[in-house]
Enzyme design. Structure first.
Site, PDB file in Angstrom:
ATOM      1  N   GLN A 120      -4.824  -1.845   9.297  1.00 44.76           N
ATOM      2  CA  GLN A 120      -4.290  -2.928   8.899  1.00 44.76           C
ATOM      3  C   GLN A 120      -5.735  -4.825   9.365  1.00 44.76           C
ATOM      4  O   GLN A 120      -4.908  -3.944  10.760  1.00 44.76           O
ATOM      5  CB  GLN A 120      -3.702  -3.728   8.464  1.00 44.76           C
ATOM      6  CG  GLN A 120      -2.521  -4.607   7.321  1.00 44.76           C
ATOM      7  CD  GLN A 120      -3.211  -4.706   5.846  1.00 44.76           C
ATOM      8  OE1 GLN A 120      -3.579  -3.583   5.287  1.00 44.76           O
ATOM      9  NE2 GLN A 120      -4.106  -5.834   5.828  1.00 44.76           N
TER      10      GLN A 120
ATOM     11  N   ASP B 272     -10.931   2.859   4.134  1.00 52.59           N
ATOM     12  CA  ASP B 272     -11.116   1.130   3.913  1.00 52.59           C
ATOM     13  C   ASP B 272     -12.875   1.536   3.865  1.00 52.59           C
ATOM     14  O   ASP B 272     -12.888  -0.111   3.682  1.00 52.59           O
ATOM     15  CB  ASP B 272     -11.245   0.415   4.711  1.00 52.59           C
ATOM     16  CG  ASP B 272     -10.006  -0.339   4.874  1.00 52.59           C
ATOM     17  OD1 ASP B 272      -9.573  -0.697   3.438  1.00 52.59           O
ATOM     18  OD2 ASP B 272      -9.490  -0.668   6.135  1.00 52.59           O
TER      19      ASP B 272
ATOM     20  N   LYS C 131       0.991  -1.477   0.316  1.00 48.45           N
ATOM     21  CA  LYS C 131       0.047  -0.030   0.318  1.00 48.45           C
ATOM     22  C   LYS C 131       0.380   1.363   0.127  1.00 48.45           C
ATOM     23  O   LYS C 131       0.588   2.267  -0.746  1.00 48.45           O
ATOM     24  CB  LYS C 131      -1.018  -0.058   1.063  1.00 48.45           C
ATOM     25  CG  LYS C 131      -1.745  -0.987   0.822  1.00 48.45           C
ATOM     26  CD  LYS C 131      -3.046  -1.644   2.113  1.00 48.45           C
ATOM     27  CE  LYS C 131      -4.025  -2.301   2.010  1.00 48.45           C
ATOM     28  NZ  LYS C 131      -4.790  -3.345   3.327  1.00 48.45           N
TER      29      LYS C 131
END
Ligand code: NAP
Length: 293
Positions: free
Chosen positions: A104, A127, A60
């Site tokens: 994460q 997200d 990422k």
């Protein structure tokens, strides 16, 4: 070539190349960011030393570099508790230079994942897992949609696979993949069935699918008996067997039954990252242009 769904041409045995589409999308995004004058910045939060999670976070950050998005990584030890993680998230929430925050997942089991997700400001939740964003998605007015299903919709669009009127069957009902996937497909006028581990007669249902999205985390679980001839199959699974990455679909046995299928690796994974970059730029634009949520 042959007709698919009475409206589209689709190549036989079409492999949906997520890597190629990712490259195209990132190239376009980089140009848009350069022209915008904005300086989007993504913060990642990782807890512990899980090698797969560390790899995903590195990928990422690399994508950020590629599209000229700034990035900062917060790394917490495995022993960090829910409160400690939330404190870090709150620091990032308050930082005006941070456009988007990505925690994460999975977090270590002693951490309350939902509390952490809810601590991220919805306007920085690139997200798309915050209940405010999931609620908007299910109401049909999304701002940030979860990156994996959004990436799948982009992939289908890029290959001009029209989901309107299709019967889409989604295997899996997680917040990260299955549920938001169903919401996006519904908004795209597919008729959607969600299945899960308690579903009876699963292959009977999946064999009705024009579009089958598999997100169950079971290596090569879906064989030819699950797939209708000519269906489009999207394999979200990322499983490791003896260090080798494989999907939830038994690709070699299923491929010839489909009109299009994603490989693992190189299918859905790269599209997830492309969507994350797009969401981060969107967050930067929204914070500077509207200043409101
Ligand atoms: P998850 O949270 O573990 O959810 C799995 C879902 O699959 C659950 O809803 C479960 O049902 C269902 N399920 C399990 N076994 C099943 C079966 N035999 N038949 C039907 N449904 C079954 O997993 P996830 O986060 O959604 O991820 C799924 C897979 O996608 C994993 O391999 C993950 O690594 C991968 N993934 C890949 C990406 C990417 O970018 N490529 C992104 C996210 C996830 P219940 O609800 O009844 O337990």
């Amino acid at each position: 070539m042959r007709w698919h769904n009475a409206s589209l041409f689709i190549l036989n045995d079409m492999i949906l190349d997520g890597k190629k589409v990712q490259e195209k999308r990132l190239e376009i995004l980089k140009e848009q960011i350069d022209e915008s004058g904005f300086s989007p910045r993504l913060a990642t939060v990782i807890v512990g030393n899980d090698p797969a999670s560390e790899l995903y976070v590195r990928m990422k950050h690399r994508a950020c570099e590629q599209v000229h998005i700034g990035s900062v990584g917060v790394s917490l030890p495995e022993r960090a508790g829910t409160k400690e993680v939330i404190r870090e998230v709150q620091v990032l929430n308050r930082d005006p230079d941070i456009s988007g925050i990505l925690v994460q997942l999975p977090l270590p089991s002693h951490i309350d994942t939902m509390q952490v997700i809810e601590a991220v400001l919805p306007e920085k939740d690139v997200d798309g897992f915050h209940p405010a964003n999931l609620g908007r998605l299910f109401a049909g007015t999304p701002i940030f949609s979860p990156c994996t299903p959004q990436g799948i919709m982009t992939l289908l669009n890029e290959y001009q696979i029209e989901t309107e009127g299709m019967h889409a069957v989604v295997m899996g009902r997680s917040i990260e993949v299955g549920r938001p996937m169903a919401a996006l497909l519904l908004s795209a006028n597919a008729t959607v069935t969600i299945t899960h581990s308690k579903t009876r007669d699963l292959p009977l249902i999946t064999r009705q699918a024009d579009l089958l999205v598999v997100a169950i985390g079971k290596p090569r679980y879906v064989g030819p008996s699950f797939v209708k001839e000519g269906a489009v199959v999207i394999d979200v699974g990322t499983n490791r067997i003896d260090g080798v990455l494989c999907g939830d679909v038994d690709f070699d046995r299923v491929k010839d039954h489909t009109s299009a299928i994603t490989p693992v690796p190189g299918g859905v994974g790269p599209m997830t990252i492309a969507s994350l970059m797009e969401n981060t730029f969107l967050a930067a634009k929204r914070s500077l242009c509207t200043g409101v949520w």
